[in-house]
Every structure is written in structure tokens, then in C-alpha cells.
Design a protein around this motif. Structure first.
Motif, PDB file in Angstrom:
ATOM      1  N   ASP A 172       0.848  -1.193   0.000  1.00  0.00           N
ATOM      2  CA  ASP A 172       0.000   0.000   0.000  1.00  0.00           C
ATOM      3  C   ASP A 172       0.881   1.239   0.000  1.00  0.00           C
ATOM      4  OD1 ASP A 172       0.915   0.343   2.605  1.00  0.00           O
ATOM      5  OD2 ASP A 172      -0.910  -0.441   3.522  1.00  0.00           O
ATOM      6  N   ASN A 173       0.268   2.400   0.076  1.00  0.00           N
ATOM      7  CA  ASN A 173       1.031   3.652   0.000  1.00  0.00           C
ATOM      8  C   ASN A 173       1.925   3.885   1.203  1.00  0.00           C
ATOM      9  OD1 ASN A 173       0.022   4.416  -2.526  1.00  0.00           O
ATOM     10  ND2 ASN A 173      -1.835   5.307  -1.613  1.00  0.00           N
ATOM     11  N   GLY A 174       1.678   3.138   2.278  1.00  0.00           N
ATOM     12  CA  GLY A 174       2.536   3.253   3.453  1.00  0.00           C
ATOM     13  C   GLY A 174       3.650   2.220   3.461  1.00  0.00           C
ATOM     14  N   ASN A 175       3.880   1.585   2.329  1.00  0.00           N
ATOM     15  CA  ASN A 175       4.911   0.532   2.177  1.00  0.00           C
ATOM     16  C   ASN A 175       4.644  -0.689   3.050  1.00  0.00           C
ATOM     17  OD1 ASN A 175       6.468   1.834   0.196  1.00  0.00           O
ATOM     18  ND2 ASN A 175       7.565   3.012   1.748  1.00  0.00           N
ATOM     19  N   ASN A 176       3.373  -0.907   3.352  1.00  0.00           N
ATOM     20  CA  ASN A 176       2.993  -2.124   4.066  1.00  0.00           C
ATOM     21  C   ASN A 176       2.643  -3.213   3.052  1.00  0.00           C
ATOM     22  OD1 ASN A 176       3.027  -0.966   6.798  1.00  0.00           O
ATOM     23  ND2 ASN A 176       1.274   0.232   6.055  1.00  0.00           N
ATOM     24  N   ILE A 177       3.165  -4.393   3.244  1.00  0.00           N
ATOM     25  CA  ILE A 177       2.868  -5.494   2.336  1.00  0.00           C
ATOM     26  C   ILE A 177       1.441  -5.979   2.603  1.00  0.00           C
ATOM     27  CG2 ILE A 177       3.476  -7.843   1.644  1.00  0.00           C
ATOM     28  CD1 ILE A 177       6.346  -7.239   2.479  1.00  0.00           C
ATOM     29  N   VAL A 178       0.631  -5.980   1.555  1.00  0.00           N
ATOM     30  CA  VAL A 178      -0.756  -6.424   1.715  1.00  0.00           C
ATOM     31  C   VAL A 178      -0.967  -7.815   1.117  1.00  0.00           C
ATOM     32  CG1 VAL A 178      -1.675  -4.089   1.788  1.00  0.00           C
ATOM     33  CG2 VAL A 178      -1.465  -5.250  -0.414  1.00  0.00           C
ATOM     34  N   SER A 179      -0.061  -8.212   0.214  1.00  0.00           N
ATOM     35  CA  SER A 179      -0.197  -9.533  -0.381  1.00  0.00           C
ATOM     36  C   SER A 179       1.144 -10.002  -0.942  1.00  0.00           C
ATOM     37  CB  SER A 179      -1.245  -9.501  -1.508  1.00  0.00           C
ATOM     38  OG  SER A 179      -1.570 -10.811  -1.910  1.00  0.00           O
ATOM     39  N   GLY A 180       1.399 -11.324  -0.831  1.00  0.00           N
ATOM     40  CA  GLY A 180       2.632 -11.896  -1.353  1.00  0.00           C
ATOM     41  C   GLY A 180       2.322 -13.120  -2.203  1.00  0.00           C
ATOM     42  N   PHE A 181       3.069 -13.285  -3.286  1.00  0.00           N
ATOM     43  CA  PHE A 181       2.829 -14.374  -4.234  1.00  0.00           C
ATOM     44  C   PHE A 181       4.130 -15.108  -4.541  1.00  0.00           C
ATOM     45  CE2 PHE A 181      -0.013 -10.841  -4.988  1.00  0.00           C
ATOM     46  CZ  PHE A 181      -1.272 -11.415  -5.143  1.00  0.00           C
ATOM     47  N   GLU A 182       4.087 -16.413  -4.461  1.00  0.00           N
ATOM     48  CA  GLU A 182       5.210 -17.248  -4.868  1.00  0.00           C
ATOM     49  C   GLU A 182       4.790 -18.087  -6.071  1.00  0.00           C
ATOM     50  OE1 GLU A 182       8.745 -18.467  -3.598  1.00  0.00           O
ATOM     51  OE2 GLU A 182       8.405 -16.331  -3.865  1.00  0.00           O
ATOM     52  N   VAL A 183       5.470 -17.910  -7.190  1.00  0.00           N
ATOM     53  CA  VAL A 183       5.175 -18.666  -8.406  1.00  0.00           C
ATOM     54  C   VAL A 183       6.022 -19.931  -8.405  1.00  0.00           C
ATOM     55  CG1 VAL A 183       5.130 -18.628 -10.929  1.00  0.00           C
ATOM     56  CG2 VAL A 183       4.673 -16.522  -9.635  1.00  0.00           C
ATOM     57  N   GLU A 184       5.360 -21.071  -8.395  1.00  0.00           N
ATOM     58  CA  GLU A 184       6.076 -22.353  -8.289  1.00  0.00           C
ATOM     59  C   GLU A 184       5.843 -23.178  -9.542  1.00  0.00           C
ATOM     60  OE1 GLU A 184       8.154 -22.746  -6.049  1.00  0.00           O
ATOM     61  OE2 GLU A 184       7.550 -21.210  -4.619  1.00  0.00           O
ATOM     62  N   LYS A 185       6.704 -22.996 -10.550  1.00  0.00           N
ATOM     63  CA  LYS A 185       6.570 -23.775 -11.792  1.00  0.00           C
ATOM     64  C   LYS A 185       7.269 -25.121 -11.672  1.00  0.00           C
ATOM     65  CE  LYS A 185       5.508 -24.485 -16.112  1.00  0.00           C
ATOM     66  NZ  LYS A 185       5.817 -25.903 -16.151  1.00  0.00           N
ATOM     67  N   SER A 186       8.536 -25.104 -11.230  1.00  0.00           N
ATOM     68  CA  SER A 186       9.277 -26.367 -11.146  1.00  0.00           C
ATOM     69  C   SER A 186       9.999 -26.542  -9.818  1.00  0.00           C
ATOM     70  CB  SER A 186      10.299 -26.456 -12.292  1.00  0.00           C
ATOM     71  OG  SER A 186      11.194 -25.359 -12.248  1.00  0.00           O
ATOM     72  N   THR A 187      10.147 -25.459  -9.060  1.00  0.00           N
ATOM     73  CA  THR A 187      10.823 -25.564  -7.769  1.00  0.00           C
ATOM     74  C   THR A 187       9.899 -26.231  -6.749  1.00  0.00           C
ATOM     75  OG1 THR A 187      10.097 -23.306  -7.269  1.00  0.00           O
ATOM     76  CG2 THR A 187      12.308 -23.576  -8.169  1.00  0.00           C
ATOM     77  N   THR A 188      10.435 -26.548  -5.589  1.00  0.00           N
ATOM     78  CA  THR A 188       9.641 -27.260  -4.588  1.00  0.00           C
ATOM     79  C   THR A 188       8.574 -26.350  -3.982  1.00  0.00           C
ATOM     80  OG1 THR A 188      11.189 -26.719  -2.799  1.00  0.00           O
ATOM     81  CG2 THR A 188      11.591 -28.740  -4.039  1.00  0.00           C
ATOM     82  N   ILE A 189       7.375 -26.881  -3.852  1.00  0.00           N
ATOM     83  CA  ILE A 189       6.270 -26.133  -3.247  1.00  0.00           C
ATOM     84  C   ILE A 189       6.616 -25.770  -1.807  1.00  0.00           C
ATOM     85  CG2 ILE A 189       3.860 -26.288  -2.538  1.00  0.00           C
ATOM     86  CD1 ILE A 189       4.188 -26.054  -5.541  1.00  0.00           C
TER      87      ILE A 189
END
Length: 270
Positions: A172-189
Motif C-alpha cells: 500500500d502507500n505506506g509501504n505495508n505489504i498487503v499480499s505476497g505471491f510465490e510462483v512455483e513452476k518447477s521448484t519445490t512447493i
């Protein structure tokens, strides 16, 4: 069976016999075996001063020739052809591996691109993993969609390094993380879940966490998320999004979405 009367009989031995004596003996035929045995008994007797009384040495010689371990005039061309075939197969196998790696890398960049585009459309600042800024999708460097520096308050340096490598973050505008995403195509879940879990334990405000993966890994994701360590009360729930759903609905969510709730339509939980 007595070794002076009967010799072993397998594919390599028969192949070696046919090469050495220019025959066409077939494996698995009793008459053919007797024909081969007669010739070998004669030759074993002829070279009895060089070979053993039983047929073991002769069988071993035929096996070495038939398996191309011993090169003679009769199998030299075959040995060279086999080596050439191995090289061709190795090159083809490596080519497939390179194509697979490139496809996986492209899919990973595609998902990061879509998540960055969606996050910006929803009014969030976007951070792309610092080691992926030079990756491209649709001719666009992912770094162009990302803020240049990730500023996080009250985060230890070691943890900051881990968080900065998470594939996509929305802030957000206060540099607070509101969401995080990890894309796992071939690496370990599992490794992706750990990074998201570290993120949730390192920031003061709640945020939404997502794994993004291809359809074929859905059952693996479900199994990993059901681990007892990730089901504890203090763990932040992690949802997942499939590639096909993000691809299909990204543009519509960019146009009509309003806030994080837009992800509820395409995300799943266990």
C-alpha cells in the motif's frame, strides 16, 4: 546343466555368436540353440589349448562381443553406429531439457507479469523479486513494473533478504505489504510456502499469501498446505491460484476489480 555340454544362452551371447560366425541364430529356439552349440563345441575343441574345458570362456567371449565391450572386425561398424546413436540421443535429450527450462522460465515470467499488472491496476505498488528485474515478458522487463527499492520497516536484514526474493509483493502507500505471491513452476512447493510463512511472521500487519502454480501441481500444493506445521493457529493461511485461472481472468480483474477481494474468485484454500 553340465558346463562342458551346455553353454549359457542370452541376447548378448547370441548376438556375439552371430557376429563372430556370420550366423542368424534366433534367441529362444531350441533347434537354433542346438545349431549354435554344435558350432561352439567344435570351435572350443579346436582351440582347447587356449580355452577352458567347459564352455564358460567361450560364452564369456561371445558376451563381450555381443555387448560391444570387445571390438572386432565384425562389430566395429556397429560399435561406431551405437556410439553415434548415443550422441544423437544425448543431444536430443539435452535439447528437450533446454526447451523445457525455457518454457518454465517463460511461464514464471508470465505469471509475475500478470500479477504485477493486476496489482498496479488495483492501486498497489508492486515489488518483483530483486533477481528477476531483468526478466522479460511481452517485451517488457519485469523491473519496469516494480518499484526500484523495497523499503520495509522493522525487518531484520536476514529476513529482508528472504522477503526481497519473493516473486511478487503488493504494497500500500505506506509501504505495508498487503499480499505476497510465490510462483512455483518447477521448484519445490515447500520452499515457496516457507518463504511466505517467513514473510507473515516478520511483518506486523496481516497480509494475504498465495502460491501460484500450474494445474498439474494442485494436488501437491494441497498436500503441502495440509502439513501440521502450516496448520498451526499462529500460521497465516495460504491460498493458491492456478496458472489457467490467472491467465483467463487477469484482464477482467484489472478492468473491473476493486481491492484484494478480487482474488477470492480465482484463489482456492485447503
Amino acid at each position: 546343466m553340465h558346463p562342458t555340454l551346455f553353454l549359457p544362452f542370452n541376447t548378448a551371447i547370441v548376438k556375439g555368436f552371430n557376429l563372430l560366425f556370420s550366423q542368424k541364430i534366433k534367441l529362444g529356439s531350441w533347434p537354433e540353440y542346438l545349431k549354435m552349440r554344435e558350432i561352439i563345441l567344435f570351435k572350443n575343441q579346436e582351440y582347447r589349448n587356449m580355452l577352458s574345458k567347459d564352455l564358460g570362456a567361450f560364452a564369456g567371449l561371445l558376451f563381450e562381443i555381443g555387448s560391444n565391450r570387445l571390438v572386432i572386425d565384425e562389430n566395429a561398424k556397429l560399435v561406431l553406429q551405437n556410439e553415434l546413436d548415443k550422441q544423437v540421443k544425448a543431444i536430443a535429450r539435452r535439447h528437450k531439457e533446454v526447451e523445457k527450462d525455457m518454457a518454465e522460465e517463460n511461464s514464471h515470467s508470465e505469471m509475475q507479469y500478470d500479477l504485477a499488472k493486476l496489482g498496479r491496476a488495483l492501486g498497489y505498488k508492486v515489488w518483483i523479486a530483486r533477481n528477476d528485474h531483468k526478466r522479460k515478458w511481452n517485451g517488457v522487463s519485469l523491473g519496469e513494473l516494480s518499484i526500484k527499492h523495497l523499503e520495509l520497516n522493522h525487518v531484520p536484514p536476514a529476513v529482508y533478504g528472504t522477503i526481497s526474493l519473493i516473486d511478487v509483493l503488493w504494497l500500500d502507500n505506506g509501504n505495508n505489504i498487503v499480499s505476497g505471491f510465490e510462483v512455483e513452476k518447477s521448484t519445490t512447493i515447500y520452499s515457496g510456502i516457507l518463504r511466505l510463512n517467513d514473510l507473515s511472521l516478520s511483518i506486523e500487519k496481516d497480509c494475504r499469501l498465495y502460491l501460484v502454480a500450474p494445474e498439474k501441481r494442485e494436488k501437491e500444493i494441497q498436500a503441502q498446505l495440509l502439513r501440521p506445521s502450516f496448520k498451526k493457529a499462529e500460521s497465516v493461511p495460504i491460498s493458491y491460484i492456478l496458472f489457467k485461472d490467472l491467465r483467463c481472468d487477469c484482464d477482467a480483474m484489472c478492468k473491473f476489480g476493486n481491492g484484494l477481494s478480487v482474488l477470492d474468485k480465482i484463489s482456492k484454500s485447503v
